[in-house]
Design a protein around this motif. Structure first.
Motif, PDB file in Angstrom:
ATOM      1  N   THR A  20       0.833  -1.203   0.000  1.00  0.00           N
ATOM      2  CA  THR A  20       0.000   0.000   0.000  1.00  0.00           C
ATOM      3  C   THR A  20       0.863   1.245   0.000  1.00  0.00           C
ATOM      4  O   THR A  20       0.627   2.186  -0.763  1.00  0.00           O
ATOM      5  N   GLN A  56       2.551   1.653  -3.369  1.00  0.00           N
ATOM      6  CA  GLN A  56       1.600   2.100  -4.375  1.00  0.00           C
ATOM      7  C   GLN A  56       1.275   3.574  -4.190  1.00  0.00           C
ATOM      8  O   GLN A  56       1.136   4.328  -5.162  1.00  0.00           O
ATOM      9  N   ASN A  57       1.146   4.002  -2.929  1.00  0.00           N
ATOM     10  CA  ASN A  57       0.865   5.412  -2.660  1.00  0.00           C
ATOM     11  C   ASN A  57       1.987   6.311  -3.167  1.00  0.00           C
ATOM     12  O   ASN A  57       1.735   7.375  -3.750  1.00  0.00           O
ATOM     13  N   ASP A 111       1.793   6.438  -6.937  1.00  0.00           N
ATOM     14  CA  ASP A 111       0.683   7.312  -7.351  1.00  0.00           C
ATOM     15  C   ASP A 111       1.079   8.783  -7.257  1.00  0.00           C
ATOM     16  O   ASP A 111       0.729   9.587  -8.129  1.00  0.00           O
ATOM     17  N   ILE A 142       3.498   9.566 -10.148  1.00  0.00           N
ATOM     18  CA  ILE A 142       2.773   9.674 -11.412  1.00  0.00           C
ATOM     19  C   ILE A 142       1.983  10.978 -11.479  1.00  0.00           C
ATOM     20  O   ILE A 142       2.008  11.685 -12.502  1.00  0.00           O
ATOM     21  N   SER A 143       1.308  11.318 -10.404  1.00  0.00           N
ATOM     22  CA  SER A 143       0.519  12.564 -10.379  1.00  0.00           C
ATOM     23  C   SER A 143       1.411  13.786 -10.557  1.00  0.00           C
ATOM     24  O   SER A 143       1.061  14.731 -11.276  1.00  0.00           O
TER      25      SER A 143
END
Length: 279
Positions: free
Chosen positions: A4, A7-8, A11, A14-15
């Protein structure tokens, strides 16, 4: 929890990238970054055998080739077979080359370096097929005319050549095991594997080296097709300093129609070679 958190972080990265780079004015920059990334992942490094990873692979694998059988499909003038023979003199090499002009040089190299040259192509069925190459030189001979005409923008000429299969050759030559099968056939790699179906199913082939590139657009072969026929193998991409495990099939990472060397190792054989190949 770890997944988790990982992945955070991804993310967020990517953002952030999208915030700064997802804009029309930076399209060419993004395209350049993509092109550079491909080369960093072992793709499009065809300038020489060091960059492609082939020198590394041959140096490492030579230690387990002694007194074994190597089949070189698409041997051209014998550079690959010569390197294997230099690194491991006791290896028994069978080098296939269908092009009549190229075979003349291969036969000379085979006699000098003590291996067997065979003037035939390998595919999924035995018989006779047309082989295409440039009208005035030999370089990218393929069983697919459009490889010359459309990919390389050349003018092709053709020859009828003899075709066999790996399974047929294994039976007729009474070969009990193939340590290494190398395939470089300008888009016909999958059909070579289809012609080795029995050998693959019986676990007779330990390691396979093959190319995947833009010629597969012409032959209509996806990387998924390679994965499916080699379901008893672990697949790696070859880099100058080692092998990168490709993991589970994921189209975004694998359906890249550009030059790359793929190494497939039979699952039951992996413990025999993992130390030699640093995997």
């Amino acid at each position: 929890m770890y997944k988790t958190t990982k992945q955070n972080i991804l993310d967020i990265v990517i953002s952030t990238y999208r915030f700064f780079f997802l804009r029309k004015s930076l399209f060419k920059l993004n395209k350049l970054i993509f092109s550079l990334s491909l080369r960093g992942m072992g793709i499009l490094n065809h300038e020489n055998d060091r960059l492609s990873g082939e020198d590394f692979f041959i140096k490492k694998i030579a230690k387990i080739l002694h007194n074994s059988v190597v089949i070189d499909v698409g041997a051209n003038i014998g550079n690959y077979s010569n390197k294997i023979k230099t690194s491991s003199p006791s290896t028994n090499i069978y080098a296939f080359e269908p092009h009549p002009n190229t075979f003349t040089e291969l036969e000379i190299q085979a006699n000098q370096n003590h291996y067997v040259a065979l003037n035939a192509a390998c595919s999924d069925l035995a018989g006779s097929l047309q082989l295409y190459d440039y009208e005035k030189k030999t370089s990218h001979a393929s069983l697919y005319k459009d490889v010359i005409d459309k990919i390389h923008k050349g003018v092709s000429q053709s020859w009828y050549v003899n075709v066999t299969t790996i399974d047929e050759f294994v039976k007729s030559s009474e070969i009990e095991r193939i340590r290494l099968l190398k395939i470089d056939t300008e888009g016909n790699e999958l059909k070579v594997l289809l012609g080795a179906k029995e050998s693959l199913a019986e676990g007779l082939i330990d390691i396979i080296q093959l190319e995947f590139n833009e010629m597969n657009v012409i032959s209509r072969v996806f990387f998924r097709d390679i994965y499916e026929i080699l379901n008893n193998y672990l697949l790696y991409r070859l880099l100058p300093d080692g092998l990168v495990f490709l993991g589970e099939y994921y189209s975004l990472n694998l359906e890249i129609f550009a030059y790359q060397n793929i190494i497939a190792i039979r699952k039951e054989y992996i413990n025999e070679v993992k130390d030699w190949l640093d995997i």
